[in-house]
Design an enzyme around this catalytic site. Sequence first.
Site, PDB file in Angstrom:
ATOM      1  N   HIS A   1      -6.673 -13.368  -7.360  1.00 42.08           N
ATOM      2  CA  HIS A   1      -7.564 -12.412  -7.238  1.00 42.08           C
ATOM      3  C   HIS A   1      -8.462 -12.775  -7.649  1.00 42.08           C
ATOM      4  O   HIS A   1      -8.775 -12.791  -8.863  1.00 42.08           O
ATOM      5  CB  HIS A   1      -7.027 -10.873  -7.371  1.00 42.08           C
ATOM      6  N   ARG A   2      -9.316 -12.605  -6.966  1.00 38.39           N
ATOM      7  CA  ARG A   2     -11.356 -12.868  -7.144  1.00 38.39           C
ATOM      8  C   ARG A   2     -11.592 -11.541  -7.137  1.00 38.39           C
ATOM      9  O   ARG A   2     -13.240 -10.777  -7.120  1.00 38.39           O
ATOM     10  CB  ARG A   2     -11.573 -13.892  -5.995  1.00 38.39           C
TER      11      ARG A   2
ATOM     12  N   LYS B   1       2.438  -9.027  -2.284  1.00 36.09           N
ATOM     13  CA  LYS B   1       1.547  -8.944  -3.592  1.00 36.09           C
ATOM     14  C   LYS B   1       1.658  -7.490  -3.953  1.00 36.09           C
ATOM     15  O   LYS B   1       0.751  -6.068  -3.423  1.00 36.09           O
ATOM     16  CB  LYS B   1       0.431  -9.676  -2.870  1.00 36.09           C
TER      17      LYS B   1
ATOM     18  N   LYS C   1       0.746  -1.771  -0.014  1.00 32.28           N
ATOM     19  CA  LYS C   1       0.158  -0.001   0.321  1.00 32.28           C
ATOM     20  C   LYS C   1       0.971   0.868   0.024  1.00 32.28           C
ATOM     21  O   LYS C   1       2.072   1.215   0.178  1.00 32.28           O
ATOM     22  CB  LYS C   1      -1.102   0.089   1.235  1.00 32.28           C
TER      23      LYS C   1
END
Length: 453
Positions: A294-295, A201, A175
Amino acid sequence: MSPQTETKAGVGFKAGVKEYKLTYYTPEYETKDTDILAAFRVTPQPGVPPEERGAAVAAESSTGTWTTVWTDGLTSLDRYKGRCYHIEPVPGEEEQFIAYVAYPLDLFEEGSVTNMFTSIVGNVFGFKALRALRLEDLRIPVAYVKTFQGPPHGIQVERDKLNKYGRPLLGCTIKPKLGLSAKNYGRAVYECLRGGLDFTKDDENVNSQPFMRWRDRFLFCAEAIYKSQAETGEIKGHYLNATAGTCEEMIKRAVFARELGVPIVMHDYLTGGFTANTSLSHYCRDNGLLLHIHRAMHAVIDRQKNHGMHFRVLAKALRMSGGDHVHSGTVVGKLEGERDITLGFVDLLRDDYIEKDRSRGVYFTQDWVSLPGVLPVASRGIHVWHMPALTEIFGDDSVLQFGGGTLGHPWGNAPGAVANRVALEACVKARNEGRDLAVEGGEIIREACKWSP
């Protein structure tokens, strides 16, 4: 026209509209081991009998249309039609029922999740005779499962590649997700990995934007991986998001990741599409790359309780299409998730054979035979105080994916990663000693704080 193909009015064919249930509602039907079975939650328009609406779902998702057509006589509808074979009420919902539909296997192309979904959910959800429709579950027969490669590697192969056993894997999403330069992004990756995480990630919408092009990001992340590996003596990885506007560009990015020697890439499988995902999965199998899934966009499909598709169906489809990890919800974080239901589809991701269990949302017994398992990823809104619950709920074969729970540490990324790792190892050690994480979790974390930042 030859005598063999000529069709005369009134001879074996009667035009017009007839009730769906006359053809597609077959309560006497005994399902076959080769049938694909579907459980639909149906909310019909007022005044329409359940049998007619269940039959309409079977018809419109297989061979039927709104009227009888003369070409029906040129094939065997009994062989190819979907059949609504059972209807049951939904407890507590007067206007809803579950319609069970069986589809012959010949309706589907081998090895194609895309074709399976195009048939089963591609058209019927816009049917105006229904107020709402939700696909709750699918039973994929062994004969169809065997036409899929499935995950590129699976749980055991991943552990062997990473040389990490006996605990969940730890990850962190970098982030802010957007706006960092590639060099600063790589620095954040390095700090997390050297602090003790197994993975970092890319966020789902990090692709190749003007502030950080994909090739630059891949290079700086690879540098961070190799540097942290040299310092810690552990194998590390970063989920390099290969999702792109075309399949060709996606594969090009995966090829570059392989050339860099990194262990894993990532794909947004719903926005990218099942065809692209299956292609990338095959490439990863052939070239030794792990594949993180990733969804993104799943809640558009699965959030509503009476319309759309439950995530357990998307999870099954992902296992068929291919992925070594997939985000599954947390039960304890900031996103929605019911414990038993979540664990139901976690089992569908990991286990070889799952018994029917309606209390966990599993409508059908599912046999995956030799298809490798997928690691569920618990992510979004979790931190070290959730570690006891996450360790107990998800067990060792999982990835615990932090974000703000690592990067929000007041001393920085590396101390945040150390805190995550210390908390995890404390919980695993306590569990292995027979302590009850549900009862003693808070005390275990407080004890761990004595030797952690």
